[in-house]
Scaffold this active site. Sequence first.
Site, PDB file in Angstrom:
ATOM      1  N   GLU A 130       0.813  -1.217   0.000  1.00  0.00           N
ATOM      2  CA  GLU A 130       0.000   0.000   0.000  1.00  0.00           C
ATOM      3  C   GLU A 130       0.850   1.272   0.000  1.00  0.00           C
ATOM      4  O   GLU A 130       0.426   2.295  -0.547  1.00  0.00           O
ATOM      5  CB  GLU A 130      -0.939   0.003   1.220  1.00  0.00           C
ATOM      6  CG  GLU A 130      -2.053  -1.034   1.149  1.00  0.00           C
ATOM      7  CD  GLU A 130      -1.669  -2.375   1.752  1.00  0.00           C
ATOM      8  OE1 GLU A 130      -2.544  -3.256   1.861  1.00  0.00           O
ATOM      9  OE2 GLU A 130      -0.483  -2.530   2.125  1.00  0.00           O
TER      10      GLU A 130
ATOM     11  N   PHE B  72     -12.148  -6.748  13.740  1.00  0.00           N
ATOM     12  CA  PHE B  72     -11.023  -7.226  12.935  1.00  0.00           C
ATOM     13  C   PHE B  72     -10.634  -6.177  11.892  1.00  0.00           C
ATOM     14  O   PHE B  72     -11.474  -5.674  11.153  1.00  0.00           O
ATOM     15  CB  PHE B  72     -11.411  -8.531  12.230  1.00  0.00           C
ATOM     16  CG  PHE B  72     -10.351  -9.056  11.299  1.00  0.00           C
ATOM     17  CD1 PHE B  72      -9.138  -9.499  11.789  1.00  0.00           C
ATOM     18  CD2 PHE B  72     -10.569  -9.083   9.931  1.00  0.00           C
ATOM     19  CE1 PHE B  72      -8.157  -9.977  10.940  1.00  0.00           C
ATOM     20  CE2 PHE B  72      -9.598  -9.557   9.060  1.00  0.00           C
ATOM     21  CZ  PHE B  72      -8.380 -10.004   9.569  1.00  0.00           C
ATOM     22  N   GLN B  73      -9.371  -5.832  11.869  1.00  0.00           N
ATOM     23  CA  GLN B  73      -8.793  -4.846  10.964  1.00  0.00           C
ATOM     24  C   GLN B  73      -9.453  -3.469  11.080  1.00  0.00           C
ATOM     25  O   GLN B  73      -9.460  -2.691  10.136  1.00  0.00           O
ATOM     26  CB  GLN B  73      -8.819  -5.331   9.508  1.00  0.00           C
ATOM     27  CG  GLN B  73      -7.845  -6.477   9.251  1.00  0.00           C
ATOM     28  CD  GLN B  73      -7.636  -6.777   7.784  1.00  0.00           C
ATOM     29  OE1 GLN B  73      -8.508  -6.530   6.953  1.00  0.00           O
ATOM     30  NE2 GLN B  73      -6.470  -7.320   7.447  1.00  0.00           N
TER      31      GLN B  73
ATOM     32  N   LYS C 174     -17.875  -0.394   5.240  1.00  0.00           N
ATOM     33  CA  LYS C 174     -18.313  -1.446   4.335  1.00  0.00           C
ATOM     34  C   LYS C 174     -19.824  -1.448   4.146  1.00  0.00           C
ATOM     35  O   LYS C 174     -20.318  -1.689   3.029  1.00  0.00           O
ATOM     36  CB  LYS C 174     -17.842  -2.803   4.866  1.00  0.00           C
ATOM     37  CG  LYS C 174     -17.974  -3.939   3.875  1.00  0.00           C
ATOM     38  CD  LYS C 174     -17.280  -5.194   4.386  1.00  0.00           C
ATOM     39  CE  LYS C 174     -17.332  -6.313   3.342  1.00  0.00           C
ATOM     40  NZ  LYS C 174     -16.631  -7.538   3.836  1.00  0.00           N
TER      41      LYS C 174
ATOM     42  N   MET D 146      24.322   8.977   2.815  1.00  0.00           N
ATOM     43  CA  MET D 146      24.233  10.286   3.457  1.00  0.00           C
ATOM     44  C   MET D 146      24.478  10.173   4.955  1.00  0.00           C
ATOM     45  O   MET D 146      25.138  11.037   5.555  1.00  0.00           O
ATOM     46  CB  MET D 146      22.871  10.925   3.187  1.00  0.00           C
ATOM     47  CG  MET D 146      22.776  12.374   3.611  1.00  0.00           C
ATOM     48  SD  MET D 146      23.946  13.456   2.734  1.00  0.00           S
ATOM     49  CE  MET D 146      23.011  13.817   1.254  1.00  0.00           C
TER      50      MET D 146
END
Length: 579
Positions: free
Chosen positions: A47, A109-110, A159, A471
């Site tokens: 993602e 959940f999630q 949802k 760096m």
Amino acid sequence: MNGARWLVQALVAEGVDTLFGYPGGAIMPFYDALHGSDLKHVLVRHEQGAAFAANGYARASGRVGVCVATSGPGASNLVTGIADAMLDSVPMVVITGQVATGLMGTDAFQELDVFSMTMSIVKHSFIVRRVEDLPGVVAEAFRIARSGRPGPVLIDFPKDVQVADAGRLAPHAPLAIDDVPAPADASLHEALALMSQARQPVVYGGGGIALGHAVEVFRDFVNATQIPTVLTLKGLGALPSGHVLNLGMLGMHGSQAANLAVQECDLLIVVGARFDDRATGKLAEFAPRARVVHMDPDACEIGKLRHADAGVNGDIGTALKALTLPAAAHVHGRHARARREWRDTCQARARQHAARYDAPGDTVYAPALLKRLSEIAPDAVVACDVGQHQMWVAQHWRFQHPRQHLTSGALGAMGFGLPAALGAQMQDPGARVVCVSGDGSFLMNVQELATAARYRLPVKIVLLDNQALGMVRQWQELFFEKRYSEIDLSDNPDFGALAAAFGIQALHVDRADEVEGALQALMAAPGPALLHVAIDQQANVWPLVPPNHNNAQMLDGAPVDPGHAPLAPTPETPHALPA
């Protein structure tokens, strides 16, 4: 017609043609609605890659980038890309799935409160709690993302709302974007008064020039007034590289000509820049005798870090057009001779301190390679990762327009380069797109090689490999008494074999006399290709302004300890303008 299908049609109505994402449980109705739609969905492999790809798409095109993820870890993986868009003013709309409204707040959940998590890194956030709210939310999200100072907007989409009946909703109607107001006449008169008195003026241009669609009028202003010009990292290309008045980038790794001009000027004309600490060095000693004209559409930036003697708030293009002819009259005015001598001094310094590319030895000199590639592909869009290679690109690539240069400026996010390059390629399949990365940055989103291979995106990757976090190593060498801590990447994989495993052609170069042939072969390769470049681990980026020093105090590579050895003195400041 459910909420998810309505949203797909609304995205098309907003002019979206491509979105980047990764599906999951809470966003599955939206992905079902995508099936058979007119939208092109690019399946990334992480993602974060989706957010950076949408970011690159938006930077290269000037249009709104769109990315999508599911709830929980999908949403949290977007956060770095959202933050990058916010800090660099990139227009994006971010769509996240969410658990059903009845489960919100139950640790389902999630479930993750992405609304609160992203509050400080978005222009605005929405949670769509009812399907009837969709038209207003979507229209406002795109309007806010595009308007004023652009930035990311989050739509959190539960949802149950995705599957709710949307049959009664009207077709989507995008909202018009309000024009940025013109600056007040009084502020323009104040700016002109300061310009008329200046003997040693400098123009300091930033990323706001491209964001304000003012590149051409900015060039007209510089050409008409003949004022020496310096640019920020995000302003590169606003004045073409090689332009006689372009002194280069200012700041920590800026050119000596640019930094000395700013330190000695008596008037600083700031156009779409924000006095970032990497540009100013020690702020209290930045342009110490200069009065300041500050043009910016964001009123919050004017006077935020440096007092503006004339604050010109409003549309940059309008301001520059209004100022160009009156300011140009002063080229032959009472201070014409002083200005001509000042311009000659600045240009002589630019020649004196011009970069050299005749490095001794047989190894590859990265600045020379990058400069040569910019000559081979002058029209290329370049997406950079973060580190030494990012600064070498800024110093040595010959940019002709700001939208050629995609770089994570304010956030400095490693892993940006490859997915941003893929996004830039998607917005213009015919463009030449180059990703310049380092061995540290590249492995942060290396999985997006699979995306490049799947869609046969002809991005050309230049991977500068010094087997170190370059760096960080440079700073440890200069400022931490060579105590090298956790910078060793000598166990890097075989990058050529890694690319080949994804079905991507790979080349290798480790000798200076092989560079020309390797670059020609890279750019001629069909489809995506990677050039692995072995460079010296001890190579540093010069010049460098040490922390807590002013921009005249540059190190140029001499082997001294800046903590104990004297630095270059601050140049004698010119007389201040009369009160």
